[in-house]
Design a protein around this motif. Structure first.
Motif, mmCIF file in Angstrom:
data_model
loop_
_atom_site.group_PDB
_atom_site.id
_atom_site.type_symbol
_atom_site.label_atom_id
_atom_site.label_comp_id
_atom_site.label_asym_id
_atom_site.label_seq_id
_atom_site.Cartn_x
_atom_site.Cartn_y
_atom_site.Cartn_z
ATOM 1 N N TYR A 11 2.286 -17.000 54.062
ATOM 2 C CA TYR A 11 3.034 -17.746 53.049
ATOM 3 C C TYR A 11 3.861 -18.808 53.744
ATOM 4 C CZ TYR A 11 1.815 -14.062 49.759
ATOM 5 O OH TYR A 11 1.124 -13.207 48.962
ATOM 6 N N HIS A 19 9.553 -17.434 45.697
ATOM 7 C CA HIS A 19 9.585 -15.982 45.499
ATOM 8 C C HIS A 19 11.012 -15.473 45.380
ATOM 9 C CE1 HIS A 19 9.550 -11.706 46.786
ATOM 10 N NE2 HIS A 19 8.424 -11.648 46.098
ATOM 11 N N TRP A 20 11.869 -15.843 46.333
ATOM 12 C CA TRP A 20 13.215 -15.257 46.362
ATOM 13 C C TRP A 20 14.140 -15.868 45.334
ATOM 14 C CZ3 TRP A 20 13.256 -10.618 47.993
ATOM 15 C CH2 TRP A 20 12.343 -10.211 48.986
ATOM 16 N N VAL A 23 13.303 -13.840 42.264
ATOM 17 C CA VAL A 23 13.890 -12.496 42.394
ATOM 18 C C VAL A 23 15.383 -12.551 42.049
ATOM 19 C CG1 VAL A 23 14.458 -10.633 44.010
ATOM 20 C CG2 VAL A 23 12.197 -11.732 44.115
ATOM 21 N N LEU A 26 15.954 -13.169 38.265
ATOM 22 C CA LEU A 26 15.629 -11.993 37.452
ATOM 23 C C LEU A 26 16.700 -10.914 37.612
ATOM 24 C CD1 LEU A 26 11.757 -11.608 37.864
ATOM 25 C CD2 LEU A 26 13.016 -12.273 35.807
ATOM 26 N N ARG A 66 5.675 -22.620 40.552
ATOM 27 C CA ARG A 66 5.184 -21.715 41.592
ATOM 28 C C ARG A 66 3.706 -21.405 41.413
ATOM 29 N NH1 ARG A 66 7.241 -15.535 42.496
ATOM 30 N NH2 ARG A 66 5.960 -15.131 44.335
ATOM 31 N N ARG A 70 0.848 -22.070 43.983
ATOM 32 C CA ARG A 70 -0.027 -20.986 44.443
ATOM 33 C C ARG A 70 -1.505 -21.347 44.288
ATOM 34 N NH1 ARG A 70 -2.957 -17.805 46.291
ATOM 35 N NH2 ARG A 70 -2.668 -15.560 46.558
ATOM 36 N N LEU A 96 2.024 -10.192 37.845
ATOM 37 C CA LEU A 96 3.437 -10.586 37.872
ATOM 38 C C LEU A 96 3.609 -12.024 37.359
ATOM 39 C CD1 LEU A 96 4.530 -8.919 41.231
ATOM 40 C CD2 LEU A 96 5.521 -8.452 38.980
ATOM 41 N N VAL A 100 5.789 -12.751 33.922
ATOM 42 C CA VAL A 100 6.984 -13.608 33.921
ATOM 43 C C VAL A 100 6.786 -14.747 32.917
ATOM 44 C CG1 VAL A 100 8.434 -15.187 35.261
ATOM 45 C CG2 VAL A 100 7.665 -13.041 36.294
ATOM 46 N N HIS A 158 5.624 -3.005 42.425
ATOM 47 C CA HIS A 158 5.483 -4.000 43.498
ATOM 48 C C HIS A 158 6.465 -3.694 44.635
ATOM 49 C CE1 HIS A 158 5.176 -8.001 45.332
ATOM 50 N NE2 HIS A 158 6.425 -8.279 45.050
ATOM 51 N N VAL A 162 5.742 -2.371 48.532
ATOM 52 C CA VAL A 162 6.271 -3.065 49.717
ATOM 53 C C VAL A 162 7.041 -2.076 50.607
ATOM 54 C CG1 VAL A 162 7.896 -4.831 50.520
ATOM 55 C CG2 VAL A 162 6.364 -5.345 48.615
ATOM 56 N N VAL A 173 3.616 -6.223 56.139
ATOM 57 C CA VAL A 173 3.498 -6.820 54.807
ATOM 58 C C VAL A 173 4.833 -7.420 54.347
ATOM 59 C CG1 VAL A 173 3.206 -6.264 52.361
ATOM 60 C CG2 VAL A 173 1.459 -5.579 53.997
ATOM 61 N N ARG A 176 5.723 -10.760 55.749
ATOM 62 C CA ARG A 176 5.022 -11.945 55.239
ATOM 63 C C ARG A 176 5.874 -12.764 54.277
ATOM 64 N NH1 ARG A 176 -0.793 -12.055 54.807
ATOM 65 N NH2 ARG A 176 -0.738 -12.353 52.550
ATOM 66 N N MET A 177 6.813 -12.087 53.557
ATOM 67 C CA MET A 177 7.606 -12.816 52.562
ATOM 68 C C MET A 177 9.018 -13.106 53.068
ATOM 69 S SD MET A 177 7.084 -14.386 49.872
ATOM 70 C CE MET A 177 5.623 -14.073 48.868
HETATM 71 C C1 HEM Z 1 12.023 -9.063 41.338
HETATM 72 C C2 HEM Z 1 10.851 -9.528 41.009
HETATM 73 C C3 HEM Z 1 9.723 -9.862 41.922
HETATM 74 C C4 HEM Z 1 8.682 -10.613 41.512
HETATM 75 C C5 HEM Z 1 8.456 -11.190 40.122
HETATM 76 C C6 HEM Z 1 7.786 -10.751 42.642
HETATM 77 C C7 HEM Z 1 6.600 -11.444 42.606
HETATM 78 C C8 HEM Z 1 5.732 -11.605 43.644
HETATM 79 C C9 HEM Z 1 4.497 -12.331 43.583
HETATM 80 C C10 HEM Z 1 3.959 -13.042 42.346
HETATM 81 C C11 HEM Z 1 3.929 -12.281 44.807
HETATM 82 C C12 HEM Z 1 2.596 -12.893 45.208
HETATM 83 C C13 HEM Z 1 2.843 -14.195 45.871
HETATM 84 C C14 HEM Z 1 1.551 -14.981 45.896
HETATM 85 O O1 HEM Z 1 0.587 -14.520 46.523
HETATM 86 O O2 HEM Z 1 1.509 -16.027 45.272
HETATM 87 C C15 HEM Z 1 4.788 -11.502 45.652
HETATM 88 C C16 HEM Z 1 4.552 -11.215 46.980
HETATM 89 C C17 HEM Z 1 5.379 -10.445 47.756
HETATM 90 N N1 HEM Z 1 6.593 -9.888 47.374
HETATM 91 FE FE1 HEM Z 1 7.431 -9.968 45.570
HETATM 92 N N2 HEM Z 1 8.294 -10.084 43.727
HETATM 93 C C18 HEM Z 1 9.493 -9.532 43.331
HETATM 94 C C19 HEM Z 1 10.335 -8.792 44.133
HETATM 95 C C20 HEM Z 1 10.110 -8.484 45.456
HETATM 96 C C21 HEM Z 1 11.018 -7.729 46.311
HETATM 97 C C22 HEM Z 1 12.382 -7.176 45.881
HETATM 98 C C23 HEM Z 1 10.433 -7.651 47.528
HETATM 99 C C24 HEM Z 1 10.910 -6.950 48.778
HETATM 100 C C25 HEM Z 1 11.302 -5.693 48.778
HETATM 101 C C26 HEM Z 1 9.164 -8.350 47.461
HETATM 102 C C27 HEM Z 1 8.285 -8.509 48.497
HETATM 103 C C28 HEM Z 1 7.106 -9.202 48.454
HETATM 104 C C29 HEM Z 1 6.193 -9.327 49.585
HETATM 105 C C30 HEM Z 1 6.366 -8.725 50.975
HETATM 106 C C31 HEM Z 1 5.104 -10.100 49.147
HETATM 107 C C32 HEM Z 1 3.871 -10.493 49.954
HETATM 108 C C33 HEM Z 1 2.823 -9.446 49.743
HETATM 109 C C34 HEM Z 1 1.557 -9.796 50.478
HETATM 110 O O3 HEM Z 1 1.629 -10.081 51.667
HETATM 111 O O4 HEM Z 1 0.508 -9.802 49.862
HETATM 112 N N3 HEM Z 1 9.012 -8.851 46.184
HETATM 113 N N4 HEM Z 1 5.888 -11.102 44.921
#
Ligand code: HEM
Ligand code: HEM
Length: 180
Positions: A11, A19-20, A23, A26, A66, A70, A96, A100, A158, A162, A173, A176-177
């Motif tokens: 990413y 992404h953040w 988050v 929300l 976004r 993407r 997701l 949203v 989700h 993680v 993993v 990555r974010m």
């Molecule tokens: C609160 C609402 C959240 C939403 C709506 C959300 C949504 C998403 C989406 C849509 C992706 C895919 C990104 C893409 O490929 O385009 C993603 C990836 C990811 N998110 Fe979240 N996320 C949320 C919270 C979190 C939280 C709190 C964490 C950490 C604890 C997290 C960690 C990650 C990670 C590590 C990835 C990458 C996964 C991968 O490598 O495939 N997310 N998220």
């Protein structure tokens, strides 16, 4: 590089910021939604509702931007993961995006059918998607709530996966974010 879109392995900064930001918004949006006063028939919305709607519109704008980002900047799943995890994480991520989008749109429709005039952060009057309509309120009633819960459930799943990657599989993993 050819004309077809090549998937990046990681990413980029833009994807991480999107992404953040979503988050963080929300995390504010749910408490505001639950704490704001309940709506009664013919009631005009107060400041908490105007805030909820204003933040919601920002979330909608961000998720659309976004999603476009993407689609034009694909990122491959972590190649070291088993195939079923690559497929299920991709499926969850698309779900997701859809949830949203659907949650924000039903909220906006709900406010529109109420016939409200809402100030967007005291900057301008928010354009509405449709005119006031009592029968339409009945139809849309419940959809925003159902979707807000569906989104919450998928977000919890989700986050749980993680955390499993971080603390059980101890792979990269989560990394990555994260920044850098
Ligand atoms: C609160 C609402 C959240 C939403 C709506 C959300 C949504 C998403 C989406 C849509 C992706 C895919 C990104 C893409 O490929 O385009 C993603 C990836 C990811 N998110 Fe979240 N996320 C949320 C919270 C979190 C939280 C709190 C964490 C950490 C604890 C997290 C960690 C990650 C990670 C590590 C990835 C990458 C996964 C991968 O490598 O495939 N997310 N998220
Ligand atoms: C993903 C973003 C959003 C989330 C997570 C969210 C969440 C919530 C929550 C938790 C409630 C309280 C309902 C309950 O008691 O269960 C609520 C109500 C409401 N939201 Fe949202 N909302 C979002 C976006 C929006 C948007 C964009 C609008 C309008 C433009 C909006 C308009 C409303 C209205 C009018 C209500 C009160 C009606 C009702 O109780 O169903 N929301 N929302």
């Amino acid at each position: 590089m050819g004309s077809s879109l090549q998937s990046a392995a990681q990413y980029g900064t833009t994807a991480k910021i999107f992404h953040w930001m979503i988050v963080a918004l929300l995390a504010v949006q749910y408490p505001v939604g639950w704490l704001m006063p309940d709506i009664h028939r013919d009631m005009q919305p107060g400041a908490p509702m105007a805030l909820h709607i204003s933040i919601g519109i920002v979330i909608l704008a961000l998720i659309v931007a976004r999603l476009v980002w993407r689609l034009t900047h694909p990122v491959a799943p972590d190649g070291s993961l088993p195939r079923w995890q690559q497929l299920s994480s991709e499926a969850t991520h698309w779900l997701l995006y859809v949830l949203v989008l659907a949650t924000t749109l039903t909220g906006w429709l709900f406010a529109s059918f109420r016939g409200w005039s809402i100030s967007f952060f005291n900057i301008m009057t928010l354009p509405m998607l449709a005119g006031a309509s009592r029968p339409a309120i009945k139809v849309i009633d419940g959809w925003h709530q159902a979707l807000e819960w569906a989104l919450l459930i998928v977000v919890v799943a989700h986050i749980a996966s993680v955390l499993v990657h971080r603390f059980v599989y101890r792979d990269r993993v989560l990394q990555r974010m994260l920044p850098g």
